[in-house]
Design a protein around this motif. Sequence first.
Motif, PDB file in Angstrom:
ATOM      1  N   ASN A  81      59.536   8.823  47.671  1.00 11.11           N
ATOM      2  CA  ASN A  81      58.845   9.009  47.731  1.00 11.11           C
ATOM      3  C   ASN A  81      57.487   9.051  46.339  1.00 11.11           C
ATOM      4  OD1 ASN A  81      59.362   9.660  49.966  1.00 11.11           O
ATOM      5  ND2 ASN A  81      59.206  11.805  50.043  1.00 11.11           N
ATOM      6  N   TYR A  82      58.016   9.429  45.760  1.00 13.89           N
ATOM      7  CA  TYR A  82      57.037   9.413  44.449  1.00 13.89           C
ATOM      8  C   TYR A  82      56.993   8.211  43.922  1.00 13.89           C
ATOM      9  CZ  TYR A  82      57.359  14.761  42.843  1.00 13.89           C
ATOM     10  OH  TYR A  82      57.044  15.816  43.004  1.00 13.89           O
ATOM     11  N   ALA A  83      58.738   7.251  44.051  1.00 13.91           N
ATOM     12  CA  ALA A  83      58.331   5.832  43.500  1.00 13.91           C
ATOM     13  C   ALA A  83      57.632   4.596  43.624  1.00 13.91           C
ATOM     14  CB  ALA A  83      60.193   5.876  42.802  1.00 13.91           C
ATOM     15  N   GLY A  84      57.579   4.943  44.939  1.00 13.29           N
ATOM     16  CA  GLY A  84      56.946   4.438  46.161  1.00 13.29           C
ATOM     17  C   GLY A  84      55.253   4.626  46.290  1.00 13.29           C
ATOM     18  N   ASN A  85      55.012   5.998  45.718  1.00 13.91           N
ATOM     19  CA  ASN A  85      53.848   5.668  45.141  1.00 13.91           C
ATOM     20  C   ASN A  85      52.950   5.023  44.354  1.00 13.91           C
ATOM     21  OD1 ASN A  85      53.014   6.464  47.317  1.00 13.91           O
ATOM     22  ND2 ASN A  85      53.086   8.971  46.638  1.00 13.91           N
ATOM     23  N   ALA A  86      53.790   4.718  43.101  1.00 11.62           N
ATOM     24  CA  ALA A  86      53.512   4.549  41.678  1.00 11.62           C
ATOM     25  C   ALA A  86      53.488   2.765  41.883  1.00 11.62           C
ATOM     26  CB  ALA A  86      54.773   5.047  40.779  1.00 11.62           C
ATOM     27  N   VAL A  87      54.334   2.209  42.800  1.00 10.66           N
ATOM     28  CA  VAL A  87      54.563   1.148  42.852  1.00 10.66           C
ATOM     29  C   VAL A  87      52.618   0.726  43.119  1.00 10.66           C
ATOM     30  CG1 VAL A  87      55.054  -1.012  44.122  1.00 10.66           C
ATOM     31  CG2 VAL A  87      56.712   0.194  42.581  1.00 10.66           C
ATOM     32  N   LYS A  88      52.391   1.392  44.677  1.00  8.98           N
ATOM     33  CA  LYS A  88      51.694   1.293  45.268  1.00  8.98           C
ATOM     34  C   LYS A  88      50.528   1.036  44.715  1.00  8.98           C
ATOM     35  CE  LYS A  88      51.020   3.324  49.086  1.00  8.98           C
ATOM     36  NZ  LYS A  88      51.135   4.284  50.865  1.00  8.98           N
ATOM     37  N   PHE A  89      50.175   2.134  43.537  1.00  8.89           N
ATOM     38  CA  PHE A  89      49.065   2.196  42.952  1.00  8.89           C
ATOM     39  C   PHE A  89      48.354   1.606  42.096  1.00  8.89           C
ATOM     40  CE2 PHE A  89      49.476   5.996  45.972  1.00  8.89           C
ATOM     41  CZ  PHE A  89      47.695   6.067  46.846  1.00  8.89           C
ATOM     42  N   THR A  90      50.141   1.433  41.313  1.00  9.17           N
ATOM     43  CA  THR A  90      49.910   0.665  39.898  1.00  9.17           C
ATOM     44  C   THR A  90      49.001  -0.784  40.223  1.00  9.17           C
ATOM     45  OG1 THR A  90      51.818   1.903  39.312  1.00  9.17           O
ATOM     46  CG2 THR A  90      51.239   0.526  37.766  1.00  9.17           C
ATOM     47  N   THR A  96      58.337   4.485  35.137  1.00  9.97           N
ATOM     48  CA  THR A  96      59.806   5.242  34.543  1.00  9.97           C
ATOM     49  C   THR A  96      60.239   5.974  35.284  1.00  9.97           C
ATOM     50  OG1 THR A  96      59.105   3.984  32.042  1.00  9.97           O
ATOM     51  CG2 THR A  96      60.768   6.138  32.221  1.00  9.97           C
ATOM     52  N   LEU A  97      61.202   6.000  35.848  1.00  6.72           N
ATOM     53  CA  LEU A  97      62.285   6.649  36.660  1.00  6.72           C
ATOM     54  C   LEU A  97      62.771   7.342  35.721  1.00  6.72           C
ATOM     55  CD1 LEU A  97      63.638   3.999  39.296  1.00  6.72           C
ATOM     56  CD2 LEU A  97      61.190   5.384  39.214  1.00  6.72           C
ATOM     57  N   ARG A  98      62.555   9.323  35.337  1.00  6.11           N
ATOM     58  CA  ARG A  98      63.539   9.526  35.013  1.00  6.11           C
ATOM     59  C   ARG A  98      63.965  10.760  35.123  1.00  6.11           C
ATOM     60  NH1 ARG A  98      58.952  10.086  32.034  1.00  6.11           N
ATOM     61  NH2 ARG A  98      59.147   8.248  30.633  1.00  6.11           N
ATOM     62  N   ALA A  99      65.338  11.463  34.210  1.00  7.60           N
ATOM     63  CA  ALA A  99      65.977  12.466  34.919  1.00  7.60           C
ATOM     64  C   ALA A  99      66.370  12.962  33.234  1.00  7.60           C
ATOM     65  CB  ALA A  99      67.366  11.961  35.415  1.00  7.60           C
ATOM     66  N   ILE A 100      65.738  14.723  33.779  1.00  8.88           N
ATOM     67  CA  ILE A 100      65.958  15.238  32.398  1.00  8.88           C
ATOM     68  C   ILE A 100      66.537  16.234  32.960  1.00  8.88           C
ATOM     69  CG2 ILE A 100      64.598  16.521  30.141  1.00  8.88           C
ATOM     70  CD1 ILE A 100      62.093  14.697  31.089  1.00  8.88           C
ATOM     71  N   LEU A 101      67.535  16.683  31.973  1.00 10.93           N
ATOM     72  CA  LEU A 101      68.438  18.511  31.811  1.00 10.93           C
ATOM     73  C   LEU A 101      67.758  19.225  31.342  1.00 10.93           C
ATOM     74  CD1 LEU A 101      70.644  19.673  33.080  1.00 10.93           C
ATOM     75  CD2 LEU A 101      72.083  18.862  30.675  1.00 10.93           C
ATOM     76  N   LEU A 102      67.254  20.633  32.326  1.00 11.98           N
ATOM     77  CA  LEU A 102      66.995  21.069  31.523  1.00 11.98           C
ATOM     78  C   LEU A 102      67.314  22.449  31.134  1.00 11.98           C
ATOM     79  CD1 LEU A 102      63.580  21.376  34.299  1.00 11.98           C
ATOM     80  CD2 LEU A 102      63.725  20.207  31.861  1.00 11.98           C
ATOM     81  N   SER A 103      68.432  23.024  32.070  1.00 18.73           N
ATOM     82  CA  SER A 103      68.420  24.129  31.676  1.00 18.73           C
ATOM     83  C   SER A 103      70.691  24.283  32.382  1.00 18.73           C
ATOM     84  CB  SER A 103      68.521  25.363  32.047  1.00 18.73           C
ATOM     85  OG  SER A 103      67.961  25.439  33.053  1.00 18.73           O
ATOM     86  N   GLU A 104      71.701  24.737  31.707  1.00 22.25           N
ATOM     87  CA  GLU A 104      72.794  24.756  32.799  1.00 22.25           C
ATOM     88  C   GLU A 104      73.476  25.822  32.184  1.00 22.25           C
ATOM     89  OE1 GLU A 104      77.002  22.433  33.284  1.00 22.25           O
ATOM     90  OE2 GLU A 104      75.501  21.978  31.764  1.00 22.25           O
ATOM     91  N   GLU A 114      61.140  12.749  37.385  1.00 18.62           N
ATOM     92  CA  GLU A 114      60.040  12.120  37.239  1.00 18.62           C
ATOM     93  C   GLU A 114      60.243  11.447  36.916  1.00 18.62           C
ATOM     94  OE1 GLU A 114      58.616  14.876  33.617  1.00 18.62           O
ATOM     95  OE2 GLU A 114      59.012  12.569  32.870  1.00 18.62           O
ATOM     96  N   VAL A 115      58.390  10.533  37.574  1.00 24.79           N
ATOM     97  CA  VAL A 115      58.320   9.014  38.160  1.00 24.79           C
ATOM     98  C   VAL A 115      56.881   8.901  37.050  1.00 24.79           C
ATOM     99  CG1 VAL A 115      57.451   7.151  39.726  1.00 24.79           C
ATOM    100  CG2 VAL A 115      59.397   8.640  40.131  1.00 24.79           C
TER     101      VAL A 115
END
Length: 200
Positions: A81-90, A96-104, A114-115
């Motif tokens: 959903n995020y990435a599709g909007n990013a392509v549409k509005f860019t 950039t598609l990003r994954a971050i480990l915040l805590s465990e 993130e997108v």
Amino acid sequence: IDTAANHLLAIINDILDLSKIEAEKLVLEKKDFTLTSIFDYVSELLKDEAHKKGIEIHVDTQGVPNYLCGDPTRLRQALLNYAGNAVKFTQQGAITLRAILLSEDDSGMLMRFEVQDSGIGIRPENVSKLFKSFEQEDVSTTRKYGGTGLGLAITQNLAVMMGGDVGAESKIGKGSTFWFTARIERGASQEDGDTLVNVE
């Protein structure tokens, strides 16, 4: 005809998903999958449209475990959903598609997805309302780019169901970063003798 049919199908699926969520009938699955498969699927699905506009798609998952356990279908849906909007509005630049480990901890991992795009951007006062059903920044956005305004609302609901939240940062003409968090467990690797689910 094919484009119109796919657009109509996407609208119907969004409405059905939102109806299930509001009726509390949407149940999350729990299975092993790889983070790579999620990002590869989203990138592959959007690459043709991005290529037509000269947009590059980058993936950043450094420092995040690849083998996870959760609901890959809903995770993929939220990211798409995020990435599709990013392509549409860019119109130019990169996404950039990003994954971050915040805590465990003993209950699992808190991850942020993130997108980030280099698109048209959003006025700060309009960011919060975008996650409401049927909302877009303004009428001209709907007229020019289309869409129902349901994708972000669905992502917010999915994120909450996965123990997380959503948000966005944006500047007009400078692009946007949309994010959601989710609690996900570590999954079993193939070396453990388990079969990982194919999310395609």
